[in-house]
Design a protein around this motif. Structure first.
Motif: not given
Length: 218
Positions: A154-160, A162-168, A197-202
């Motif tokens: 999910v290219e998490d290194w580019e997400a700053d 939770r909203a950006e991580l959700r998009d990824h 934790e947000a990643f696990l929840e998503l």
């Protein structure tokens, strides 16, 4: 429903104990690929992971692109990290279940890739069983190789946030809709416990089930 096998690169960091607690709260198993230089800095955090029932693998010592290194360089990067991984298991009093390796950046070495696989074979590294992760687009690239790849990033290194991580995560929804299991890549280095934790929840929102990555070892 797919099963995901969580692999976490660039471990251990100073926040790994917090992330271990998050994994325990969510009942998610994980495999941590550890850089040797980080093991040298945070050996107790890696030991805590092993004592808690998680597994650690070799992610080379200094996280360089393999294609920019010589065979001797890669051999040294692997060996130095192996010694530190062995120390962690010994200090934890836990028998190491398997030798597992992942190339930094997924860079298998370019024109020297075959030579690097010989290094991994000599060190008796074990890859995930390819029959468990069936994706035709990748079969010929990993047939017989000893390193661990991934099928979802999910290219998490580019997400700053939770909203950006959700998009990824939403961008790879089609992967989770396909039949078959996934090796999922996330990172310890460069991530906060909150995003971890947000990643696990998503993924939980998508009814993704997590399996023990060691189940993929043949």
């Amino acid at each position: 429903m797919t099963t995901s096998y969580l692999t976490v690169d660039d471990a251990p960091t100073e926040t790994l104990p917090e992330k271990l607690a998050i994994l325990e709260d969510h009942d998610v198993p994980a495999l941590f690929f550890c850089e040797g230089r980080r093991l040298a800095e945070y050996p107790d955090h890696a030991r805590q992971a092993v004592e808690a029932g998680y597994h650690i693998g070799n992610h080379a010592y200094s996280h360089q692109h393999a294609s920019e290194l010589s065979v001797d360089d890669v051999r040294e990067e692997v060996a130095k990290t192996e010694a530190l991984v062995e120390d962690v298991y010994a200090d934890a009093g836990v028998t190491r279940p398997a030798r597992l390796f992942r190339f930094p950046y997924g860079d298998k070495g370019g024109e020297r890739a075959d030579r690097f696989q010989e290094v991994l074979e000599a060190e008796e590294f074990t890859p995930p069983d390819p029959s468990r992760i069936e994706y035709d687009w990748d079969d010929e690239n990993r047939d017989g190789d000893r390193d661990w790849y991934w099928t979802v990033s999910v290219e998490d290194w580019e997400a700053d946030s939770r909203a950006e991580l959700r998009d990824h995560v939403a961008a790879v929804d089609d992967r989770f809709d396909q039949p078959g299991d996934d090796v999922v890549l996330f990172h310890d280095g460069g991530n906060t416990p909150a995003l971890f934790e947000a990643f696990l929840e998503l993924l939980a929102e998508r009814d993704v089930e997590f399996g023990d990555p060691l189940d993929l070892v043949n």
